[in-house]
Design an enzyme around this catalytic site. Structure first.
Site, PDB file in Angstrom:
ATOM      1  N   GLY A 154       6.804 -18.555  50.332  1.00 57.99           N
ATOM      2  CA  GLY A 154       7.839 -19.353  51.380  1.00 57.99           C
ATOM      3  C   GLY A 154       8.999 -19.379  51.169  1.00 57.99           C
ATOM      4  N   ASP A 167       9.151 -38.830  48.356  1.00 60.43           N
ATOM      5  CA  ASP A 167       8.953 -37.763  49.893  1.00 60.43           C
ATOM      6  C   ASP A 167       7.056 -37.485  49.601  1.00 60.43           C
ATOM      7  OD1 ASP A 167      10.110 -36.438  51.318  1.00 60.43           O
ATOM      8  OD2 ASP A 167      10.398 -34.267  50.450  1.00 60.43           O
TER       9      ASP A 167
END
Length: 772
Positions: A469, A592
């Site tokens: 990715g 996060d």
């Protein structure tokens, strides 16, 4: 040395010979002051001129010599040469002579005219009176050892004069001690005081002189020789062992080099096979992508004015499904039309006149108008009679026929509805496959444009295989660790070359901070960080643990939602990792947490999970963290807004205060999304819309949809996590001890008494009915 001795004057030869072969006894009176003179002076070899008997005055030479103690009345003993005391005068007294302690028994001397060619003079054996057998034997041995001094001097001419003098002095000490122990030494008018002085001197000499005999010396020599032989044998053994060890080391070195060469060949072959396999996988992915382009769709470039944009075009699979949906819709419309016509033909009930329909009313008005007019031809009569026949045919439909037709229409509609549901399910499945196809197309495009597409080996260790990715400033590759022989994920951080040096430094500082935080973490629910290294001035790499499965965000996009048991299992693992992060020193806030940062190890919701991405983590050290207020949020605006609590969006003069309750809010949002397939706040909004409309600041209470059905315990758990005020929200320690996440408590409740179990089941059923 021998030549120098022969070249000496005969008188000096006699003097030198007398120094080592004869020791005289002083004829003068005892001088106590000279008793402290060293006996070694007898054998000193001074170069100073001495007064010899020839140079003395005549009155001393004509004086009659007294008889020696060892001479008998019958006559004198063996004539001797000049005494050594006649050649030396001691500094201790004014008259020549020696101290009483220096009297020794006379021995045979060589004449002054004796040549050095005969170094061993004849030795005169004298009886030793007053001694026992051992003492006499020892004295005899000591007297017999005296001539060896000259033989040693002549046999080893290279010995220096000082060493010869020391050896002669040692022999003199031995004879002095022996003479002092004999009864003859007490004669010649010596007093008891002189005898005590001799004993003291003898004791003193015994303390400084060795008691070793020839036998002892020989035994010591033999033992030393044997020890030396043993040592030499040991040295030989050690040398052989050393040679053997060196030979073994050489063999091991050769074997090590051989194994290294073999290992290098294995690594080279492994690289070759891995690259070949990766190329085959890339080709298979591209072939499948080309096939899916026709089936699922592809991107086409469309021009809009002066710019070009990419537009998606569906494939034939979507087109076929759309056609089937259109066919089903048309069939449904036809059935609805026929049902309306059937409703017009519905027979009246028994005892009731059939109601006049609109068509009958129109026909009646038409017939009334036709009676007033004259018919012009026969065709008009047929047109007028046809509706009348149709009306009569409608009236002829019986009730059974009507119900039969109605049942047929219902079955056809049900079948069409089932087909439509199947087509809709297939369409949703194709949409998920299309999302994967679009993701794969983007990945292939990014991989083809990457500078690391040709399988480089980074840091001489990590072989890059294919791209996983790409983010904003980083690329993640699946790689193989050639040293540890394992698959890893290599994250390559690439900085924009157009950035200022200050921005590059800040980004690198941020990445190093993430590395330092992540490197120290060791937990089974946290992705491990293995290595960190730089490629060049604008890029560096972090090596992470590789997981085969996808993340939770990808799973939710594919399956929309999951069961409560699966979601609860995932939340339990997340809370376990958060508990570890808050127990270490200093504690860490992840900040996060989102489905994209939760990796599913085997790609399913019923397996293990791992938390990753600590780029926005906050370290709660003593300098910045307060247990009451928390710590200041210095990175306000960062993070994913759907999963951040309201206190992160408060704008004021000072930065907001945060704590580990930020992660608790994120856990509640993730659990809600897993259960209902949507986010609790700002589901269809972008981050910009959430920020502009203050969506999270307005999220004072969470709402639960009726479907799917969720237990009240799960809803209560979500409410505790999504409390609006952080003071009312539980922290991570309380979250880890929450009753909903403790399996043993739930089991104890469920395995209680039968009556309690029945009550629990009835209460659960009532709660489910109320929630429905």
């Amino acid at each position: 040395m021998m030549e120098e001795l022969h070249s000496l004057d005969p008188r000096r030869q006699e003097l030198l010979e007398a120094r080592f072969t004869g020791v005289g006894v002083s004829k003068g009176p005892l001088n106590s002051e000279s008793s402290n003179q060293s006996l070694c002076s007898v054998g000193s070899l001074s170069d100073k001129e001495v007064e010899t008997p020839e140079k003395k005055q005549n009155d001393q030479r004509n004086r009659k010599r007294k008889a020696e103690p060892y001479e008998t009345s019958q006559g004198k003993g063996t004539p001797r040469g000049h005494k050594i005391s006649d050649y030396f005068e001691f500094a201790g007294g004014s008259a020549p002579g020696t101290s009483p302690g220096r009297s020794v028994p006379p021995v045979a001397r060589s004449s002054p005219q004796h040549s050095l060619s005969n170094p061993l003079p004849r030795r005169v054996e004298q009886p030793l009176y007053g001694l026992d057998g051992s003492a006499a034997k020892e004295a005899t041995e000591e007297q017999s050892a005296l001539p060896t001094l000259m033989s040693v001097m002549l046999a080893k001419p290279r010995l220096d004069t000082e060493q010869l003098a020391q050896r002669g002095a040692g022999l003199c000490f031995t004879f002095v001690s022996a003479q002092q122990n004999s009864p003859s030494s007490t004669g010649s008018g010596n007093t008891e005081h002189s005898c005590s002085s001799q004993k003291q001197i003898s004791i003193q000499h015994r303390q400084t002189q060795s008691d070793l005999t020839i036998e002892k010396i020989s035994a010591l020599e033999n033992s030393k020789n044997s020890d030396l032989e043993k040592k030499e044998g040991r040295i030989d053994d050690l040398l052989r062992a050393n040679c053997d060890l060196r030979r073994q080391i050489d063999e091991q070195q050769k074997m090590l080099e051989k194994y290294k060469e073999r290992l290098n060949r294995c690594v080279t072959m492994s690289k070759k096979l891995l690259i070949e396999k990766s190329k085959q996988e890339k080709m298979a992915c591209r072939d499948k992508s080309m096939q899916d382009r026709l089936r699922l769709g592809h991107f086409t470039t469309v021009r809009h004015g002066a710019s070009f944009t990419e537009q998606w075009t569906d494939g034939y699979a979507f087109q076929n499904l759309i056609k089937q949906q259109e066919r089903i819709n048309s069939q449904r419309e036809e059935i609805e039309r026929q049902r309306k016509m059937l409703a017009k033909r519905k027979p009246p009930a028994m005892g009731q006149a059939p109601p006049a329909t609109n068509e009958q009313k129109q026909r009646k008005s038409k017939t009334n108008g036709a009676e007033n007019e004259t018919p012009s031809s026969g065709n008009t009569e047929l047109k007028d009679t046809a509706p009348a026949l149709g009306a009569h045919s409608l009236l002829r439909l019986t009730l059974a026929e009507y119900h039969e037709q109605e049942e047929i229409f219902k079955l056809r509609l049900g079948h069409l509805k089932k087909e439509e549901a199947e087509i809709q399910a297939e369409l949703e499945r194709l949409e998920r496959v299309r999302n994967l196809h679009i993701r794969e197309l983007k990945r292939i495009h990014n991989e083809d444009n990457s500078q690391f597409k040709d399988h480089p080996t980074l840091n001489d260790r990590y072989l890059l295989l294919h791209l996983l990715g790409r983010g904003g400033f980083s690329e993640v590759y699946k790689a193989f660790d050639l040293t540890e022989q394992r698959y890893v994920a290599v994250k390559i951080h690439q900085l924009n070359k157009n950035w200022r040096d200050e921005k590059k430094e800040n980004y690198h500082k941020h990445a190093c901070r993430e590395y330092r935080i992540h490197k120290e973490l060791d937990h089974p629910r946290i992705v491990k960080l293995y290595d960190y290294f730089s490629l060049d001035t604008d890029s560096f790499c972090t090596v992470l643990e590789y997981c085969e499965g996808n993340d939770l965000d990808f799973y939710l996009k594919q399956h929309k939602l999951m069961s409560e048991k699966e979601a609860r299992s995932i939340i339990m693992q997340i809370v376990n990792a958060l508990k570890y992060l808050n127990e270490i020193k200093p504690p860490i806030i992840h900040y996060d947490l989102k489905p994209g940062n939760i990796l599913l190890v085997n790609g399913t919701a019923c397996g293990e999970i791992k938390i990753t991405d600590f780029g926005l983590s906050k370290i709660m050290d003593d300098d910045s963290y307060n247990s009451v207020d928390g710590m200041e949020l210095t990175s306000q605006g960062a993070g994913t807004y759907w999963y951040l609590p309201p206190e992160c969006f408060v704008v004021g003069k000072e930065p907001p205060k945060i704590s580990n309750k930020v992660d608790v809010w994120s856990v509640g949002v993730i659990f809600y999304q897993c259960l209902y397939g949507r986010k609790p706040f700002g589901h269809n909004q972008s981050q910009q819309d959430i920020l502009q409309e203050n969506t999270i600041l307005k999220a004072t209470e969470v709402q639960f949809p009726p479907k799917p059905v969720v237990t009240p315990e799960a809803k209560a758990f979500i409410r505790r996590c999504l409390a609006y005020r952080k003071e009312d929200r539980i922290d991570v320690q309380q979250l880890a001890c929450d009753p909903y996440l403790l399996p043993h408590i739930r089991k104890s409740v469920s395995t209680s008494s039968p009556a309690g179990a029945a009550i629990a089941s009835t209460s659960g059923a009532s709660n489910n009915s109320s929630s429905n």
